[in-house]
Design a protein around this motif. Structure first.
Motif, PDB file in Angstrom:
ATOM      1  N   VAL A  57      35.566 -15.300  29.620  1.00 39.31           N
ATOM      2  CA  VAL A  57      34.739 -16.346  29.023  1.00 39.31           C
ATOM      3  C   VAL A  57      35.286 -16.697  27.638  1.00 39.31           C
ATOM      4  N   TRP A  58      35.066 -17.943  27.250  1.00 39.03           N
ATOM      5  CA  TRP A  58      35.459 -18.381  25.914  1.00 39.03           C
ATOM      6  C   TRP A  58      34.468 -17.815  24.900  1.00 39.03           C
ATOM      7  N   TYR A 104      27.271 -21.918  32.974  1.00 31.28           N
ATOM      8  CA  TYR A 104      27.905 -21.805  31.656  1.00 31.28           C
ATOM      9  C   TYR A 104      28.255 -20.360  31.311  1.00 31.28           C
ATOM     10  N   HIS A 105      27.400 -19.423  31.705  1.00 29.63           N
ATOM     11  CA  HIS A 105      27.647 -18.020  31.369  1.00 29.63           C
ATOM     12  C   HIS A 105      28.945 -17.487  31.997  1.00 29.63           C
ATOM     13  N   LEU A 106      29.437 -18.145  33.023  1.00 28.97           N
ATOM     14  CA  LEU A 106      30.684 -17.736  33.654  1.00 28.97           C
ATOM     15  C   LEU A 106      31.909 -18.193  32.880  1.00 28.97           C
ATOM     16  N   TYR A 107      31.713 -19.192  32.006  1.00 30.49           N
ATOM     17  CA  TYR A 107      32.820 -19.786  31.269  1.00 30.49           C
ATOM     18  C   TYR A 107      32.737 -19.584  29.765  1.00 30.49           C
ATOM     19  N   PHE A 108      31.506 -19.583  29.235  1.00 28.60           N
ATOM     20  CA  PHE A 108      31.303 -19.613  27.784  1.00 28.60           C
ATOM     21  C   PHE A 108      30.378 -18.479  27.342  1.00 28.60           C
ATOM     22  N   GLU A 109      30.747 -17.828  26.250  1.00 29.65           N
ATOM     23  CA  GLU A 109      29.872 -16.790  25.695  1.00 29.65           C
ATOM     24  C   GLU A 109      28.512 -17.383  25.372  1.00 29.65           C
ATOM     25  N   GLN A 110      27.465 -16.651  25.691  1.00 28.63           N
ATOM     26  CA  GLN A 110      26.099 -17.144  25.487  1.00 28.63           C
ATOM     27  C   GLN A 110      25.495 -16.622  24.198  1.00 28.63           C
TER      28      GLN A 110
END
Length: 110
Positions: A57-58, A104-110
């Motif tokens: 993840v980013w 989104y949680h699969l790609y970007f830090e939450q």
């Protein structure tokens, strides 16, 4: 955000609008550059099928990176721009799939 030349988008049955075998509605028109390999994929399932490594993840500290590609106008957006665009490309006004927010949680830090 900027307009770019066509970006290579990896995945399964990916067309010129970045729609793939997994997500292909008229609004599934973004590709994501994966942090782990700096390659654009149509979706995480495409990455899982084609890459030889686990996705990363980013981190929030890198949300300024241009990592989103619009398959409609071929422009790129930073992660911040994408997350704040309300599912509409700020360059060409194409509508993005609002259901992507569920992933989104699969790609970007939450």
């Amino acid at each position: 955000m900027k307009t770019t030349a066509p970006t290579i988008c990896h995945g399964t049955e990916v067309n010129e609008r970045t729609q793939c075998a997994h997500y292909h509605s008229e609004h599934d028109i973004i590709a994501i550059k994966f942090k782990c390999c700096s390659a654009f994929y149509a979706c995480i399932e495409c990455h899982r099928e084609a890459a030889d490594h686990d996705p990363m993840v980013w981190p929030k500290s890198e949300f300024n990176q241009e990592a989103i590609y619009c398959g409609s106008c071929r422009g790129t957006l930073s992660i911040t721009e994408y997350l704040s665009c309300q599912n509409t490309c700020p360059m060409c006004h194409a509508e993005f799939n609002p259901g992507c927010a569920n992933h989104y949680h699969l790609y970007f830090e939450q």
